[in-house]
Write an enzyme that holds these catalytic residues in place. Sequence first.
Site, PDB file in Angstrom:
ATOM      1  N   HIS A 156       0.894  -1.058  -0.051  1.00  0.00           N
ATOM      2  CA  HIS A 156       0.533  -0.044  -0.017  1.00  0.00           C
ATOM      3  C   HIS A 156       0.614   1.089   0.527  1.00  0.00           C
ATOM      4  O   HIS A 156       1.458   1.799   1.140  1.00  0.00           O
ATOM      5  CB  HIS A 156      -0.762  -0.209   0.852  1.00  0.00           C
ATOM      6  CG  HIS A 156      -2.085   0.880   0.712  1.00  0.00           C
ATOM      7  ND1 HIS A 156      -3.391   1.216   1.023  1.00  0.00           N
ATOM      8  CD2 HIS A 156      -1.463   1.881   1.797  1.00  0.00           C
ATOM      9  CE1 HIS A 156      -3.354   2.479   0.604  1.00  0.00           C
ATOM     10  NE2 HIS A 156      -3.263   3.330   1.088  1.00  0.00           N
ATOM     11  N   CYS A 157       0.971   2.023  -1.056  1.00  0.00           N
ATOM     12  CA  CYS A 157       1.544   3.509  -1.120  1.00  0.00           C
ATOM     13  C   CYS A 157       0.891   4.793  -0.595  1.00  0.00           C
ATOM     14  O   CYS A 157      -0.083   4.704  -1.626  1.00  0.00           O
ATOM     15  CB  CYS A 157       2.250   3.252  -2.549  1.00  0.00           C
ATOM     16  SG  CYS A 157       3.095   4.802  -2.869  1.00  0.00           S
ATOM     17  N   PRO A 158       1.044   5.236   0.635  1.00  0.00           N
ATOM     18  CA  PRO A 158       0.496   6.224   0.587  1.00  0.00           C
ATOM     19  C   PRO A 158       0.730   7.834  -0.166  1.00  0.00           C
ATOM     20  O   PRO A 158       0.109   8.540  -0.666  1.00  0.00           O
ATOM     21  CB  PRO A 158       1.387   7.050   1.991  1.00  0.00           C
ATOM     22  CG  PRO A 158       2.264   6.528   2.086  1.00  0.00           C
ATOM     23  CD  PRO A 158       2.331   5.057   0.955  1.00  0.00           C
ATOM     24  N   ASN A 161      -2.292   6.707  -2.734  1.00  0.00           N
ATOM     25  CA  ASN A 161      -2.946   7.077  -1.626  1.00  0.00           C
ATOM     26  C   ASN A 161      -4.256   5.799  -2.361  1.00  0.00           C
ATOM     27  O   ASN A 161      -4.636   5.105  -2.765  1.00  0.00           O
ATOM     28  CB  ASN A 161      -4.251   7.575  -1.835  1.00  0.00           C
ATOM     29  CG  ASN A 161      -5.092   7.986  -1.049  1.00  0.00           C
ATOM     30  OD1 ASN A 161      -4.879   7.300   0.179  1.00  0.00           O
ATOM     31  ND2 ASN A 161      -5.771   8.288  -1.190  1.00  0.00           N
ATOM     32  N   ASN A 162      -3.879   4.444  -2.363  1.00  0.00           N
ATOM     33  CA  ASN A 162      -3.235   3.058  -2.688  1.00  0.00           C
ATOM     34  C   ASN A 162      -2.862   1.812  -2.870  1.00  0.00           C
ATOM     35  O   ASN A 162      -1.364   2.284  -2.581  1.00  0.00           O
ATOM     36  CB  ASN A 162      -3.935   3.499  -4.796  1.00  0.00           C
ATOM     37  CG  ASN A 162      -5.520   2.085  -4.713  1.00  0.00           C
ATOM     38  OD1 ASN A 162      -6.069   2.435  -3.557  1.00  0.00           O
ATOM     39  ND2 ASN A 162      -6.296   3.034  -6.298  1.00  0.00           N
TER      40      ASN A 162
END
Length: 316
Positions: A156-158, A161-162
């Site tokens: 999950h990559c902030p 945002n996904n």
Amino acid sequence: MMITPVHRFRDIERKPEYLQPEKCVPPPSRTSLGTMWFIRDGCGIACAVVTWMLVFYADFVVLLVMLVPSRDYVYSVINGTLFNTLAFLALASHFRAMLTDPGAVPKGNATKEFIESLQLKPGQVVYKCPKCCSIKPDRAHHCSVCKRCIRKMDHHCPWVNNCVGENNQKYFVLFTMYIALISLHALIMVGFHFLYCFEEDWTKCSSFSPPTTVILLILLCFEALLFLIFTSVMFGTQVHSICTDETGIEQLKKEERRWAKKTKWMNMKAVFGHPFSIAWLSPFATPDQGKADPYQVLSVLKIRSQPGRRSAAGKE
């Protein structure tokens, strides 16, 4: 009972009575498939906004501090066009990576009626996620931020945002590539501009005062260097993950490989689309991977035969 690392975090279900259907919300109807995918996470939204602001800041410095005051018209046009084209592709890739369903498994489909419709034979098991109450396909993992099970979830990559998963990995790879390219381009232009200002009068090499110009250029240099290193590492990691057909989570957990091994070229085409074309570099081209409807059983469910294994109602 011996517990293998692969099965430790999953609930193994075989009989409908173990599914506790009263706790499962039925999956959304097909009419909701057209809704936009967007994760309402405060940290992720803030990181995504900061990403866009940093790109706009870089564009501001490149255009108004370095290129517009330049006396070389051809140099300004070529570099301005190249930088803005790469920046546009980077933001478009970010937009697609953020708003594309990464491969979410239908939520709440682990119901009594659904499991009965599978007509499982003795010794066959299916996996259920206890957090989102979904039948879990092979190579899917639950994301605590998205609150969904994601097929081939890498991480999950902030910043986007996904989750990075089966359906949006191409856009994430393009995002890291284009950010690395504009960062490298900005560093080169900053270097040339400093040399130009040292040789000429500082008051003539920029529309701003010399102190302001120096501060803006140093900030851009620091930003470009930081993101060049970060996105280059991410790009290399993602390409390696694609070529080996092993997600970041699978590597971290050292999960047993249970899927067919393919060539690196086939793995690349599985992510970027068939066949190879210039569309691989375009965030506007959706990869043609020949995927089935995610609401069909065969695309979301992996049934395994395990003779002599007992059915379990809890975690194993």
